[in-house]
Motif scaffolding. Structure first.
Motif, PDB file in Angstrom:
ATOM      1  N   LEU A   1      -8.257  45.299  44.760  1.00 17.28           N
ATOM      2  CA  LEU A   1      -6.914  45.664  44.326  1.00 17.28           C
ATOM      3  C   LEU A   1      -6.616  45.149  42.915  1.00 17.28           C
ATOM      4  N   GLU A   2      -7.205  44.006  42.549  1.00 16.35           N
ATOM      5  CA  GLU A   2      -7.052  43.520  41.170  1.00 16.35           C
ATOM      6  C   GLU A   2      -7.733  44.485  40.199  1.00 16.35           C
ATOM      7  N   LEU A   3      -8.912  44.957  40.578  1.00 16.40           N
ATOM      8  CA  LEU A   3      -9.636  45.912  39.733  1.00 16.40           C
ATOM      9  C   LEU A   3      -8.829  47.205  39.570  1.00 16.40           C
ATOM     10  N   VAL A   4      -8.290  47.713  40.679  1.00 18.51           N
ATOM     11  CA  VAL A   4      -7.500  48.945  40.638  1.00 18.51           C
ATOM     12  C   VAL A   4      -6.256  48.741  39.775  1.00 18.51           C
ATOM     13  N   GLU A   5      -5.627  47.585  39.901  1.00 17.16           N
ATOM     14  CA  GLU A   5      -4.440  47.281  39.098  1.00 17.16           C
ATOM     15  C   GLU A   5      -4.772  47.258  37.604  1.00 17.16           C
ATOM     16  N   LEU A   6      -5.889  46.614  37.252  1.00 19.33           N
ATOM     17  CA  LEU A   6      -6.317  46.575  35.851  1.00 19.33           C
ATOM     18  C   LEU A   6      -6.605  47.980  35.328  1.00 19.33           C
ATOM     19  N   HIS A   7      -7.314  48.753  36.138  1.00 17.03           N
ATOM     20  CA  HIS A   7      -7.645  50.134  35.752  1.00 17.03           C
ATOM     21  C   HIS A   7      -6.382  50.956  35.533  1.00 17.03           C
ATOM     22  N   ASN A   8      -5.441  50.870  36.471  1.00 21.69           N
ATOM     23  CA  ASN A   8      -4.244  51.702  36.399  1.00 21.69           C
ATOM     24  C   ASN A   8      -3.315  51.304  35.253  1.00 21.69           C
ATOM     25  N   LYS A   9      -3.246  50.019  34.962  1.00 17.01           N
ATOM     26  CA  LYS A   9      -2.422  49.585  33.829  1.00 17.01           C
ATOM     27  C   LYS A   9      -2.987  50.114  32.513  1.00 17.01           C
ATOM     28  N   ASP A  10      -4.301  50.056  32.380  1.00 17.95           N
ATOM     29  CA  ASP A  10      -4.939  50.591  31.177  1.00 17.95           C
ATOM     30  C   ASP A  10      -4.737  52.101  31.104  1.00 17.95           C
TER      31      ASP A  10
ATOM     32  N   PHE B   1      -4.406  50.487  53.569  1.00 18.43           N
ATOM     33  CA  PHE B   1      -5.642  50.580  54.359  1.00 18.43           C
ATOM     34  C   PHE B   1      -6.277  49.221  54.624  1.00 18.43           C
ATOM     35  N   ILE B   2      -6.374  48.372  53.603  1.00 22.36           N
ATOM     36  CA  ILE B   2      -7.090  47.096  53.765  1.00 22.36           C
ATOM     37  C   ILE B   2      -6.481  46.224  54.862  1.00 22.36           C
ATOM     38  N   PRO B   3      -5.153  45.999  54.900  1.00 23.01           N
ATOM     39  CA  PRO B   3      -4.589  45.230  56.028  1.00 23.01           C
ATOM     40  C   PRO B   3      -4.768  45.944  57.368  1.00 23.01           C
ATOM     41  N   TYR B   4      -4.671  47.282  57.340  1.00 22.98           N
ATOM     42  CA  TYR B   4      -4.813  48.055  58.572  1.00 22.98           C
ATOM     43  C   TYR B   4      -6.206  47.886  59.176  1.00 22.98           C
ATOM     44  N   LYS B   5      -7.231  47.918  58.325  1.00 20.28           N
ATOM     45  CA  LYS B   5      -8.607  47.876  58.810  1.00 20.28           C
ATOM     46  C   LYS B   5      -9.158  46.458  58.924  1.00 20.28           C
ATOM     47  N   TYR B   6      -8.817  45.589  57.972  1.00 24.47           N
ATOM     48  CA  TYR B   6      -9.464  44.276  57.891  1.00 24.47           C
ATOM     49  C   TYR B   6      -8.524  43.112  58.158  1.00 24.47           C
ATOM     50  N   GLN B   7      -7.261  43.386  58.419  1.00 23.88           N
ATOM     51  CA  GLN B   7      -6.261  42.352  58.704  1.00 23.88           C
ATOM     52  C   GLN B   7      -6.172  41.295  57.592  1.00 23.88           C
ATOM     53  N   LYS B   8      -6.311  41.743  56.350  1.00 22.38           N
ATOM     54  CA  LYS B   8      -6.105  40.867  55.202  1.00 22.38           C
ATOM     55  C   LYS B   8      -5.586  41.697  54.043  1.00 22.38           C
ATOM     56  N   LYS B   9      -5.003  41.028  53.055  1.00 25.02           N
ATOM     57  CA  LYS B   9      -4.311  41.729  51.987  1.00 25.02           C
ATOM     58  C   LYS B   9      -5.246  42.384  50.979  1.00 25.02           C
ATOM     59  N   ASP B  10      -6.452  41.818  50.814  1.00 20.95           N
ATOM     60  CA  ASP B  10      -7.339  42.314  49.763  1.00 20.95           C
ATOM     61  C   ASP B  10      -8.779  42.029  50.144  1.00 20.95           C
ATOM     62  N   ILE B  11      -9.715  42.536  49.363  1.00 19.71           N
ATOM     63  CA  ILE B  11     -11.138  42.320  49.613  1.00 19.71           C
ATOM     64  C   ILE B  11     -11.844  42.120  48.285  1.00 19.71           C
TER      65      ILE B  11
ATOM     66  N   PHE C   1     -17.299  50.474  53.730  1.00 21.16           N
ATOM     67  CA  PHE C   1     -15.887  50.437  53.323  1.00 21.16           C
ATOM     68  C   PHE C   1     -15.388  51.837  52.975  1.00 21.16           C
ATOM     69  N   ILE C   2     -16.131  52.545  52.153  1.00 25.58           N
ATOM     70  CA  ILE C   2     -15.665  53.863  51.717  1.00 25.58           C
ATOM     71  C   ILE C   2     -15.750  54.880  52.862  1.00 25.58           C
ATOM     72  N   MET C   3     -16.681  54.695  53.776  1.00 25.92           N
ATOM     73  CA  MET C   3     -16.734  55.554  54.953  1.00 25.92           C
ATOM     74  C   MET C   3     -15.502  55.348  55.831  1.00 25.92           C
ATOM     75  N   ASP C   4     -15.113  54.089  56.007  1.00 22.89           N
ATOM     76  CA  ASP C   4     -13.922  53.771  56.796  1.00 22.89           C
ATOM     77  C   ASP C   4     -12.655  54.289  56.106  1.00 22.89           C
ATOM     78  N   PHE C   5     -12.624  54.181  54.789  1.00 20.07           N
ATOM     79  CA  PHE C   5     -11.461  54.659  54.036  1.00 20.07           C
ATOM     80  C   PHE C   5     -11.357  56.175  54.147  1.00 20.07           C
TER      81      PHE C   5
ATOM     82  N   ASP D   1      -3.623  59.170  57.568  1.00 19.76           N
ATOM     83  CA  ASP D   1      -2.724  59.798  56.593  1.00 19.76           C
ATOM     84  C   ASP D   1      -2.696  61.320  56.700  1.00 19.76           C
ATOM     85  N   LYS D   2      -3.571  61.870  57.546  1.00 12.53           N
ATOM     86  CA  LYS D   2      -3.615  63.316  57.786  1.00 12.53           C
ATOM     87  C   LYS D   2      -3.896  64.120  56.513  1.00 12.53           C
ATOM     88  N   ASN D   3      -4.697  63.550  55.614  1.00 17.75           N
ATOM     89  CA  ASN D   3      -5.082  64.273  54.401  1.00 17.75           C
ATOM     90  C   ASN D   3      -6.162  65.298  54.718  1.00 17.75           C
ATOM     91  N   GLU D   4      -6.083  66.464  54.081  1.00 16.43           N
ATOM     92  CA  GLU D   4      -7.141  67.455  54.204  1.00 16.43           C
ATOM     93  C   GLU D   4      -8.419  66.924  53.552  1.00 16.43           C
TER      94      GLU D   4
END
Length: 407
Positions: A110-119, A146-156, A165-169, A177-180
């Motif tokens: 999530l830190e990586l995603v935050e850095l990416h999105n801010k840039d 997803f992370i708390p739902y699957k791993y019961q923690k805030k981040d990984i 991880f990506i298979m589970d996501f 989320d019922k996404n197509e």
């Protein structure tokens, strides 16, 4: 004691040019045959790059900004390297950690995603469109759930990521989320891109999601028939907002403009074209590709309803809602018109390509130019060969075969 043989080089990766023909600038640090490549987040046209000096040519604002970054980065890295020399403990990973102010081993997803999105957000309307950023912003929200739902923690932590991880996501996006499939695939591809930046920065040795494949599936692309288009055009709405949304949507159907391009359309974009008729001349926000659109009579009639007296001004032509409200109101319009299709802004763009243009004999290359696509392969996703076009082509074939029979 280790020698002072560190090399700091800035270079461009020409093989990774973006749609604007710009290549990413990388920082390379080499020490005792060990090498680290780190993305700077900057892009520049190869013709503007001075490979000998490792700087951007010229005095344009972006050149000054990038060259300033390069100069400061070199100075700071040398300062940190000299400190490590004194400590007699030189390690490129630690050097990079100190430079970025973070212990690489503890960086989380999530830190990586935050850095990416801010840039990414800082470069909206420079390198990217806001609509593209919003997709990454939604991805961040989905990962936070997803992370708390699957791993019961805030981040990984990045180093704890696995192929699983990506298979589970993927499963979570579709089941929870019922996404197509194609929607989920887009999120997964964007996640892989973000994690790849960690590899580029030297925070991961390789991308744990690299082997995961989720190709897009062919789907029926929704567009309106001429009859449905006429129903919407003739419909009278009691609510002013629905009349406005209907007009904007119809304008899309007769011009092929995307929603973001319509929202930025000003009276100065309406000008006399090469044939002396009214054209829209603009650049697509997403690709920066020039779009030149001769206006059909139906589009000109719609324009006439919206204060064309200030045709030389830079004021927007249409009042606009958010894309979410726009699509929501389109759903209302579809229901009121008894059209059993999921109307969205994109449907208007496809309707132009198929029902208005392709079905009336306009070539794919011309449609591509009007849509502002960089190539016809992209256009073919919109301009599907529909039943109307098939019918017209077969009728022409019957005529030709009939002519040959009577000879």
């Amino acid at each position: 004691m280790a020698g002072n043989n560190i090399k700091i080089l800035f270079w461009i990766h020409k093989s990774k040019q973006n749609r604007k023909g710009e290549a990413p600038i990388y920082l390379r640090i080499t020490y005792n045959s060990e090498r680290k490549n780190i993305s700077t987040g900057f892009n520049v046209a190869p013709s503007r790059w001075d490979g000998t000096k490792g700087v951007v040519k010229g005095l344009k604002e972006d050149a000054v900004q990038i060259n300033g970054y390069i100069s400061q980065t070199k100075a700071r890295l040398m300062e940190l390297f000299n400190e490590m020399l004194k400590e007699q403990d030189i390690n490129l990973d630690k050097l990079i950690e100190r430079f970025f102010g973070k212990d690489v081993s503890d960086i989380s997803l999530l830190e990586l995603v935050e850095l990416h999105n801010k840039d990414f957000e800082s470069r909206i309307d420079i390198d990217y469109a806001r609509s593209t950023f919003e997709k990454y912003d939604i991805l961040q929200k989905k990962l936070k759930a997803f992370i708390p739902y699957k791993y019961q923690k805030k981040d990984i932590r990045l180093r704890d990521l696995t192929h699983q991880f990506i298979m589970d996501f993927d499963f979570y996006l579709k089941s929870h989320d019922k996404n197509e499939h194609n929607t989920a695939t887009k999120y997964l591809k964007n996640l892989k891109k973000i994690v790849n930046t960690a590899v580029i920065k030297g925070w991961l040795d390789d991308n744990p999601f690299e082997a995961f494949k989720s190709p897009y599936k062919d789907v029926d692309r929704i567009y309106l028939t001429q009859v449905e288009l006429e129903i919407i055009r003739q419909k009278t709405f009691k609510q002013e907002r629905l009349s406005l949304i209907r007009d904007i949507f119809l304008f899309q159907c007769y011009t092929g403009l995307s929603y973001v391009d319509m929202s930025k359309l000003v009276h100065n974009n309406i000008t006399d074209g090469i044939d002396g008729r009214k054209w829209i001349i603009t650049r697509r926000r997403k690709t920066n590709v020039r779009a030149a659109i001769p206006l059909l009579n139906q589009a000109q009639e719609l324009l006439a309803r919206y204060n064309t007296s200030c045709a030389d001004s830079n004021t927007p032509i249409f009042p606009f809602y958010s894309i979410q409200k726009f699509n929501s109101y389109l759903h209302e319009i579809a229901e009121l018109c008894s059209i059993n299709k999921n109307l969205t802004s994109h449907v208007g763009r496809r309707t132009f390509a198929t029902t208005i243009a392709l079905a009336n004999g306009v070539g794919l290359e011309t449609i591509s130019k009007i849509l502002g696509h960089s190539n016809t392969r992209i256009t073919s996703q919109y301009a599907v060969v529909n039943d109307i076009k098939l019918s017209l082509d077969m009728e022409e074939l019957r005529r030709k075969l009939g002519d040959k029979t009577t000879d």
